[in-house]
Design an enzyme around this catalytic site. Structure first.
Site, PDB file in Angstrom:
ATOM      1  N   HIS A  78      53.398  43.030  75.653  1.00  0.00           N
ATOM      2  CA  HIS A  78      53.245  41.521  75.616  1.00  0.00           C
ATOM      3  C   HIS A  78      54.157  41.036  76.614  1.00  0.00           C
ATOM      4  O   HIS A  78      55.350  41.417  76.762  1.00  0.00           O
ATOM      5  CB  HIS A  78      53.765  41.197  74.187  1.00  0.00           C
ATOM      6  CG  HIS A  78      52.499  41.261  73.233  1.00  0.00           C
ATOM      7  ND1 HIS A  78      52.658  41.376  71.905  1.00  0.00           N
ATOM      8  CD2 HIS A  78      50.963  41.026  73.558  1.00  0.00           C
ATOM      9  CE1 HIS A  78      51.357  41.516  71.387  1.00  0.00           C
ATOM     10  NE2 HIS A  78      50.465  41.209  72.317  1.00  0.00           N
ATOM     11  N   HIS A  81      50.558  46.983  66.082  1.00  0.00           N
ATOM     12  CA  HIS A  81      50.910  45.901  66.586  1.00  0.00           C
ATOM     13  C   HIS A  81      49.700  45.211  66.994  1.00  0.00           C
ATOM     14  O   HIS A  81      48.638  45.639  67.105  1.00  0.00           O
ATOM     15  CB  HIS A  81      51.982  45.943  67.625  1.00  0.00           C
ATOM     16  CG  HIS A  81      52.640  44.656  67.975  1.00  0.00           C
ATOM     17  ND1 HIS A  81      52.879  43.577  67.202  1.00  0.00           N
ATOM     18  CD2 HIS A  81      52.917  44.124  69.328  1.00  0.00           C
ATOM     19  CE1 HIS A  81      53.341  42.412  67.777  1.00  0.00           C
ATOM     20  NE2 HIS A  81      53.353  42.911  69.059  1.00  0.00           N
ATOM     21  N   ASP A 100      58.146  45.480  68.186  1.00  0.00           N
ATOM     22  CA  ASP A 100      57.320  44.281  67.386  1.00  0.00           C
ATOM     23  C   ASP A 100      56.288  45.472  66.528  1.00  0.00           C
ATOM     24  O   ASP A 100      55.735  46.263  67.040  1.00  0.00           O
ATOM     25  CB  ASP A 100      56.413  43.772  68.421  1.00  0.00           C
ATOM     26  CG  ASP A 100      57.183  42.727  69.216  1.00  0.00           C
ATOM     27  OD1 ASP A 100      58.288  42.776  69.185  1.00  0.00           O
ATOM     28  OD2 ASP A 100      56.608  41.749  69.633  1.00  0.00           O
ATOM     29  N   ASP A 142      62.362  43.939  63.754  1.00  0.00           N
ATOM     30  CA  ASP A 142      61.486  42.917  64.275  1.00  0.00           C
ATOM     31  C   ASP A 142      61.623  41.848  63.057  1.00  0.00           C
ATOM     32  O   ASP A 142      61.171  42.222  61.824  1.00  0.00           O
ATOM     33  CB  ASP A 142      60.082  43.204  64.168  1.00  0.00           C
ATOM     34  CG  ASP A 142      59.199  42.147  64.545  1.00  0.00           C
ATOM     35  OD1 ASP A 142      59.429  41.123  64.659  1.00  0.00           O
ATOM     36  OD2 ASP A 142      57.826  42.649  64.574  1.00  0.00           O
ATOM     37  N   HIS A 178      41.971  35.568  61.722  1.00  0.00           N
ATOM     38  CA  HIS A 178      43.062  35.967  62.488  1.00  0.00           C
ATOM     39  C   HIS A 178      43.995  36.698  61.529  1.00  0.00           C
ATOM     40  O   HIS A 178      44.225  36.272  60.348  1.00  0.00           O
ATOM     41  CB  HIS A 178      43.737  34.815  63.127  1.00  0.00           C
ATOM     42  CG  HIS A 178      45.269  35.261  63.887  1.00  0.00           C
ATOM     43  ND1 HIS A 178      45.091  36.174  64.870  1.00  0.00           N
ATOM     44  CD2 HIS A 178      46.399  34.976  63.620  1.00  0.00           C
ATOM     45  CE1 HIS A 178      46.396  36.511  65.254  1.00  0.00           C
ATOM     46  NE2 HIS A 178      47.074  35.643  64.452  1.00  0.00           N
ATOM     47  N   HIS A 184      52.647  41.085  63.085  1.00  0.00           N
ATOM     48  CA  HIS A 184      54.275  41.392  62.590  1.00  0.00           C
ATOM     49  C   HIS A 184      54.405  41.611  61.384  1.00  0.00           C
ATOM     50  O   HIS A 184      53.574  41.186  60.549  1.00  0.00           O
ATOM     51  CB  HIS A 184      54.972  40.440  63.198  1.00  0.00           C
ATOM     52  CG  HIS A 184      55.291  40.075  64.541  1.00  0.00           C
ATOM     53  ND1 HIS A 184      56.227  40.917  65.279  1.00  0.00           N
ATOM     54  CD2 HIS A 184      54.432  39.308  65.582  1.00  0.00           C
ATOM     55  CE1 HIS A 184      55.925  40.410  66.687  1.00  0.00           C
ATOM     56  NE2 HIS A 184      54.878  39.689  66.730  1.00  0.00           N
TER      57      HIS A 184
HETATM   58 ZN    ZN Z   1      57.434  40.181  70.843  1.00  0.00          ZN
HETATM   59 ZN    ZN Z   2      54.448  41.855  70.606  1.00  0.00          ZN
END
Ligand code: ZN
Ligand code: ZN
Length: 628
Positions: free
Chosen positions: A146, A212, A234, A267, A437, A441
């Site tokens: 990401h 993730h 993450d 995280d 969706h 996380h």
């Molecule tokens: Zn992130």
């Molecule tokens: Zn991420």
């Protein structure tokens, strides 16, 4: 407010904050934004009662265990961790792990600008500390692909190229931006595999699989003289991931029992959310139902281009319903090609169709997978909504599925796109309508699970706005990790871990580094403040010529305005302004103070006072004094 522009190129960022307040102001309310203003005394959790504010968990707080320092850590070299970004915002994640004076950098991400950063393209971590210690840096480790973890890499590498480690997919995604900067050949990219443990600079680094919203993400275990420092990356604990690659809790548990985990960096993105984030595979089931219920209509599904598993599920649901799949948007096309090449995405050739050939298919055979889930103005979806897309036009009765959640700050832009879609008589299905969706996380239940499995001696929340990290502290407290064992840090903080425990170890520059076009770091808060005033109030300029010898103003000052409200009295006000500015300048000249700075000051004051008194507005006042 000037929040017309959604943050651009959001493919990499992956924040999920389902309960975030609506509107662009959400991020501002999240605690100390300016690093200098951070109150460290508020940050220590020792005296936190847990009874005020939202409770992280209904579970009773366990009795604190007093853990002795591990005997083998006495006398061994201390380990230092420096947080350069990501602790106080979702974005620009960057940390340094220092062992025996050598530095490993963990992630170099970007953040997309807030509405109060007009004209800013990107926000980077402050790289001053790394630049000053460049000779000590042994490598960059990327936890996943990401952009809030990889997007700043090019800015770091152009100053000092070092080796970059990460999974094959992570490196491929990171290379996109490094390539744009024309530096791929200067950098050594070293792919690592799941479970691999390798020596990088001063210590062994172990790459542990986590689930993730992008495939092949890692938690990172640093085997240091002070024991294991585990960075969660993450993550979520998805027991039914689309690719079957689960978060390797077994390995983390094994490390916890031998040799034990000294410090867990975890995280915090979803630490406000109770329960467990549903599995990514639940989205596939929903999509299947959504497709089946509308067999004769065309589908356009938008999601993050890096969310390969989401793309896979959209494709699977479409193909199961007899549809063909076309991609729309440059990053979607690029990432689908990349993921197919790496064997991470399975779409048979016969099921793929070029976007330009879609019109030859029956409506029930069409599924377009598109970028633009964040309402970015230049993205494929926004252009579909306004009818400006070159390759594809929406028709009445089409179905648009937004398979993503707006990143805080983007809600307004997404809402506007949804409105435009409805104006075209298109059905819109988003996460507020159906479960199309899920987040990438961990929520509180998963965070507590990881704490339980890893049983860390010390814990530091990472990856979150202040309120997310504060809630992480409460989750830790509910697990009996209390007192000196938890440290709430912010950007720029350094900590040290040694035989005696975990301590604060000073601060380094940790503020925002703004990128605007080709300018990196030239824009400061002063420039942004000026831009905000210009955007919100406009500018009033007084242009006057002064004859210093004769001590008088030549002619009549000109008053020029831009972006400042006019009404019928304004002409009179401008006439008065000319008189006032002339009078103020001549008074200054007659009292003998004729230096340029002073003349500017008196002209600004005279004009500013007049405009402020008469209009109750505070435009920017700019005097331009020419002396002859
Ligand atoms: Zn992130
Ligand atoms: Zn991420």
């Amino acid at each position: 407010m000037n929040n017309q522009g959604a943050r651009r190129g959001t493919d990499g960022s992956d924040a999920q904050a389902p309960n975030a307040p609506k509107g662009g102001g959400a991020r501002k309310a999240s605690g100390p934004r300016k690093k200098q203003a951070a109150t460290k005394s508020d940050a220590t959790p020792r005296k936190r009662s847990g009874t005020s504010g939202p409770s992280a968990s209904a579970a009773p707080v366990q009795a604190a265990r007093k853990r002795p320092a591990r005997p083998n850590s006495d006398g061994a070299s201390a380990v230092r961790i420096v947080f350069l970004g990501g602790l106080g915002e979702i974005g620009r994640n960057c940390a340094c792990i220092e062992v025996d004076g050598r530095i490993l950098v963990l992630d170099v991400g970007i953040m997309f600008p807030d509405p109060d950063m007009p004209g800013v393209d990107l926000v980077l971590p402050d790289l001053t500390y790394l630049r000053e210690n460049a000779d000590r840096v042994d490598g960059v480790i990327l936890t996943h692909g990401h952009e809030d973890h990889t997007g700043g890499l090019a800015y770091l590498l152009r100053d000092f190229p070092v080796a970059v480690y990460g999974s094959e997919l992570t490196l491929a995604l990171a290379k996109n931006r490094v390539d744009e900067a024309g530096m791929n050949d200067r950098v050594q990219f070293v792919p690592v595999r799941d479970g691999e443990r390798r020596r990088i600079g001063p210590c062994d680094v172990e790459f542990i699989p986590v689930t993730h919203s992008v495939p092949h993400a890692f938690a990172t275990a640093f085997h240091t003289p002070q024991g294991i420092i585990l960075h969660s990356g993450d993550f979520k604990i998805d027991l039914h991931p689309v690719d079957g690659r689960r978060t390797d809790l077994a390995r983390m548990g094994a490390l916890a029992s031998d040799p034990g985990i000294r410090l867990l960096l975890i995280d915090s993105t979803n630490a406000e959310e109770p329960g467990f984030t549903p599995s990514e595979s639940t989205v596939g089931e929903t999509l299947r139902k959504v497709f089946l219920a509308r067999p004769d209509r065309r589908f356009i599904v938008t999601c993050f281009a890096s969310h390969i598993h989401r793309v896979q599920q959209v494709a699977d649901a479409a193909i199961a319903g007899g549809r063909k799949v076309a991609t729309l948007g440059r990053s979607m096309q690029k990432n689908v090609a990349l993921a197919r090449k790496l064997g991470l995405l399975t779409i048979p050739d016969r099921s793929l169709v070029d976007i330009e050939d879609v019109d030859q298919l029956q409506p029930g055979q069409v599924c377009v997978i598109s970028t633009g889930s964040q309402g970015e103005p230049m993205s494929a979806l926004s252009k579909l909504a306004t009818g400006e897309n070159r390759f594809f036009k929406l028709r009445e009765n089409d179905v648009v599925v937004i398979s993503a959640h707006p990143i805080p700050g983007n809600e307004w832009s997404v809402g506007r796109v949804i409105d435009s879609l409805h104006r075209r008589n298109v059905e819109v299905i988003h996460s507020g309508v159906d479960s199309v969706h899920v987040s990438g996380h961990a929520r509180q239940g998963e965070l507590a699970t990881l704490m339980s499995v890893t049983d860390p001696e010390f814990l530091i929340p990472v990856h979150g706005e202040y309120r997310h990290m504060a809630n992480q502290v409460r989750v830790a407290e509910s697990m009996g990790i209390v007192g000196d064992r938890v440290l709430l840090c912010e950007d720029g903080d350094a900590v040290r871990i040694d035989g005696k425990g975990l301590h604060r170890d000073g601060t380094v520059p940790g503020g925002y580094l703004f990128v605007d076009g080709s300018s990196v770091g030239d824009i400061g808060h002063g420039v942004l403040r000026d831009r905000m005033v210009l955007a919100e109030e406009g500018v009033v300029m007084a242009v006057a010529t002064v004859d210093l010898k004769r001590g008088e103003v030549v002619g009549v000052p000109q008053i020029v305005t831009r972006g400042w409200a006019y009404d019928h009295d304004t002409e009179m006000l401008l006439d008065e302004a000319r008189v006032q500015v002339t009078r103020a300048l001549e008074q200054a000249l007659s009292s003998g103070s004729s230096d340029h700075e002073n003349l500017n000051r008196v002209a600004r004051k005279a004009l500013g006072r007049l405009v402020g008194d008469r209009t109750r507005q505070r435009p920017m006042i700019v005097p331009v004094i020419v002396t002859v």
